[in-house]
Scaffold this motif. Structure first.
Motif, mmCIF file in Angstrom:
data_model
loop_
_atom_site.group_PDB
_atom_site.id
_atom_site.type_symbol
_atom_site.label_atom_id
_atom_site.label_comp_id
_atom_site.label_asym_id
_atom_site.label_seq_id
_atom_site.Cartn_x
_atom_site.Cartn_y
_atom_site.Cartn_z
ATOM 1 N N THR A 172 -23.326 -68.611 60.225
ATOM 2 C CA THR A 172 -23.366 -67.298 60.881
ATOM 3 C C THR A 172 -22.504 -67.221 62.134
ATOM 4 N N TYR A 173 -22.079 -68.362 62.662
ATOM 5 C CA TYR A 173 -21.237 -68.269 63.858
ATOM 6 C C TYR A 173 -19.782 -67.996 63.503
ATOM 7 N N LEU A 174 -19.427 -68.162 62.220
ATOM 8 C CA LEU A 174 -18.038 -67.928 61.802
ATOM 9 C C LEU A 174 -17.927 -66.756 60.837
ATOM 10 N N PHE A 175 -18.847 -66.713 59.871
ATOM 11 C CA PHE A 175 -18.681 -65.788 58.750
ATOM 12 C C PHE A 175 -19.722 -64.671 58.811
ATOM 13 N N GLN A 176 -19.795 -64.019 59.969
ATOM 14 C CA GLN A 176 -20.711 -62.894 60.120
ATOM 15 C C GLN A 176 -20.325 -61.791 59.141
#
Lengths: 513, 513
Positions: free
Chosen positions: A357-361
């Motif tokens: 979730t920190y990259l591929f929101q």
């Protein structure tokens, strides 16, 4: 102030005598450091340019060989250890010059040592820009242009392989071994998606098939992936190094009898040593009949798809479910540039995605299908696409075709020369592999005694070659064949005169053996 | 002839009007092409230098955002498709300028979006030289200098980690995820060497342990290695994001009860989102007692070892059996530069070696222990060491320490500013994570309704930020916490004024939400 860089055009680097003493670099991003930065980089540029110009000069050495202990002792003050205290910019420039001086000139027209060689100026420009942009391939937001270039090039390469417009996926990878690893990874996931969460324990004992002449990356990948290198079955080849289809069929049946479950076959398009092309269509027939994953490792041979004259050697490649293709080999793209193509779209993503979730929101303000990073087994991924993109712009598909044709003409020329001479023997075609027979061995009848002595010829000549630095070529044994030279052509700088030189030099260096 | 490159200093490129028409590049290695090559590369150099200078200018935008469909339509003639026919050198230079123009300036002082940022001039020089040398890390014969630099730097980093002189091995890898993958790979091989040939089928069902805040690469690697992502047990963390040692112990016991065999524990030194440091010594005690492989993923936090002020946060790291450390993060080395260190010498080699005879001949004329390529899961391996080596020469260990201290001072400054303001809320320290509370939400009592609305604030502000191009920062949710901003500091260009700007800009862009 002048920077002392021996033997190179020297240009002024702005003085930094007024800079804070403890900071010896004083470069950007420090404010007011534009001139210093420009001066330093211009000086480095001059060093690199001088090297590039020397690269293609036949009068220069291919390498200036030193043994590890010699280099570690610090030749002419070239100290490989890293310090606690900073060194001066002048010293760094000297270090840069020394690094090139004691390295190997892989762009030299007489460097035949590896499948990757040459120094393409446009590709190099592409790499310089890539490192200046200094970004990462995981998301569109930090790599909008490179992500789209990757999409464009993958689509182009899929078309060339022969896949239709609505199929095909892929990634640029750190080398052909990783590309081959991807092919096994997605094949395993395709048949057994539960492996991702549950591991190999949930699967039957799988078997993979590849030829005995194929690259060792198949075995290595099987070991890494937890499938076991002994479950990679090496299928027999004919005397030219091509997989024998009925042997494949027999190997599959034998594996099944042992309780293994065949699921994956690799056909090699351009083996590492002989440069042989497996019969792709015959192998595809077997895979189709038995519903096995069909991979083509075209790391070395894929570039022939750019040549109208030679692409028929890969006939049937469009039937593959995945393809490895290394533009950093015969297409001359700087290292590294390797591609894995996968026919079934979405499979790479499903196999590898974890949705961090920190990259591929998913709530980003753009089309997040362009955040391709979750298709990869890497997180951060180096930008390997731009140099190929720029070279393709510079040469066009046509130009790559011409370059490939030239490499194969060089191989034919060498082959012809070898046939005309009495002091060389040819075991195989394509990559040109051959023995040099020194005068002392010429009268001997073939047999174990001659073999033992012949086995030592190539390493001895190679040793003298390194010392002299005049030319570089690889050697190896293969099966029952004792050490032979393998000449590979991927360097556009190589001309017929270099091939003549190679043969004469080998004869010169080996005459007394 | 003049090359038209708008907005840049233009220098003359030698005319090539007399060159063969169909070859529009006419560069080296063609004979007589020195001047043309020099002119082209000098022109490219000017474009890059102009970009580098602009990089650190606060008046320039961080990015000039366009949606994928906009870029694909070909903005101002910037055509991403690759042609069949060659294009001119002038067009290539325009393309290079456009590639930079539409990309993201990751060196900008206001780029806070990723753990890797900044543009180090010395590191960049190192990358330019690396691509000019264009060689490969598999053997000493083609990379004598780089192989020895790798040895020197690995030894240095092992010392810093705290290993004694007679232990320690390692490799430079394409990114931290691959480094973490290596740690699991060698751990598995250490306990079960038969896995290499026989695969996971010969092993019991293994379990790995890592914190719920650790990087997703642990799960991804377990999936790739055929161990199954569900066999990665996520251990609970405290409210600061640190693994709770008694929870680890409990998780190990629970796994054993389920019939799994624990063998590997990862402690994270610097988690991706909160920047938390797991209690390494307490975890090492558990690993030692139970003879489990102890890895420390210090991809993000490893750089703190360079700082006397902050290295105590990694106390106990010397007890690890393997360590991941990414100099491309807080040490500011250009992408990619990641290291896996393994305490037991020879293990990487034994785990991965296959002894390909075309590369790793044992009868070479030098000490073949320097042919380190068989330690790697790659075959060809990019030279990632030189840029770090050159930066280390330029800064010394001390300079890296100063740089790291500066990043942590920036984080402290941001933390202080946030505490002084009423329109931000702080969930966590270290990496600085926070919410912006727009005026419309300030009166609301905490609860599901406020959370739902707050969750949408960060993505909306990020969208406006991209459009405006003024600053870049990441956001994400975590567990029960709705979308928050994560500010990370790794860019030496960043000053306090940039942090002030960030907060004001977020408030400006989010005021009406």
């Amino acid at each position: 102030m002048k920077v002392q860089v021996a033997g190179l055009s020297v240009c002024a680097v702005p003085s930094y005598s007024t800079a804070i003493v403890e900071d010896k670099t004083y470069l950007l991003p420090k404010s007011g450091a534009e001139e210093m930065t420009r001066g330093f980089l211009q000086e480095l540029f001059n060093i690199l340019l001088s090297y590039i110009c020397k690269s293609s000069q036949r009068s220069s050495k291919v390498l200036d060989f030193h043994h590890p202990h010699q280099l570690k002792e610090g030749l002419e003050g070239f100290n490989l250890d890293v310090p606690d205290q900073p060194e001066t910019l002048e010293q760094l420039l000297v270090d840069c010059r020394d690094t090139l001086k004691y390295g190997v000139n892989t762009g030299h027209p007489r460097f035949f040592n590896q499948l990757s060689s040459g120094l393409d100026v446009i590709g190099l420009a592409g790499e310089w820009l890539t490192s200046t942009a200094n970004t990462n391939m995981f998301t569109y937001e930090v790599s909008p242009v490179f992500i789209l270039m990757e999409e464009a090039l993958l689509k182009k390469m899929q078309q060339i392989v022969g896949w239709s417009g609505d199929e095909g996926d892929g990634l640029f990878c750190p080398g052909g071994t990783i590309s081959n690893l991807y092919s096994i990874l997605v094949a395993r996931y395709y048949f057994y998606p539960e492996v991702k969460t549950r591991g190999m324990g949930a699967l039957p004992q799988l078997a993979l098939f590849t030829s005995e002449h194929s690259h060792y990356s198949l075995k290595k990948s099987a070991a890494v992936l937890g499938m076991g290198s002994e479950n990679v079955v090496l299928v027999k080849c004919d005397e030219r190094g091509k997989m024998i289809p009925i042997e494949l069929e027999a190997a599959i049946i034998a594996a099944e009898k042992k309780g293994l479950v065949p699921f994956y076959v690799n056909a090699t398009a351009g083996t590492t040593v002989y440069g042989a092309f497996d019969p792709i269509n015959a192998i595809a027939d077997i895979c189709q009949r038995r519903t096995l994953w069909m991979h083509v490792d075209a790391a070395w041979g894929g570039s022939l798809l750019m040549s109208d004259r030679h692409k028929m050697k890969l006939q049937g490649i469009g039937r593959a479910w995945s393809v490895t293709w290394n533009p950093h080999k015969m297409m001359g793209v700087p290292l590294q540039c390797s591609v894995i193509l996968v026919k079934k779209r979405g499979l790479l993503h499903d196999c590898n995605e974890l949705g961090a979730t920190y990259l591929f929101q998913m709530d980003k303000p753009y089309d997040v299908s362009y955040d391709t990073g979750d298709k990869s087994i890497q997180c951060g991924r180096h930008v390997d696409v731009f140099k190929l993109w720029l070279m393709w712009k510079a040469k066009g598909a046509q130009g790559f075709g011409t370059q490939v044709n030239k490499c194969l003409e060089n191989a034919e020329y060498l082959y012809d020369q070898l046939q005309k001479r009495g002091d060389f023997e040819l075991p195989e075609h394509s990559n040109v592999c051959f023995w040099y027979i020194p005068p002392s061995l010429r009268g001997l009848t073939p047999g174990p005694d001659r073999d033992t002595r012949l086995h030592q010829v190539a390493p001895k000549i190679k040793g003298r070659m390194l010392e002299k630095g005049s030319v570089m070529i690889g050697y190896q044994p293969l099966g029952p064949k004792v050490n032979f030279f393998r000449c590979v052509f991927s360097n556009p700088a190589t001309q017929q005169e270099d091939i003549d030189f190679l043969l004469e030099e080998i004869a010169r260096l080996g005459r007394d053996l």
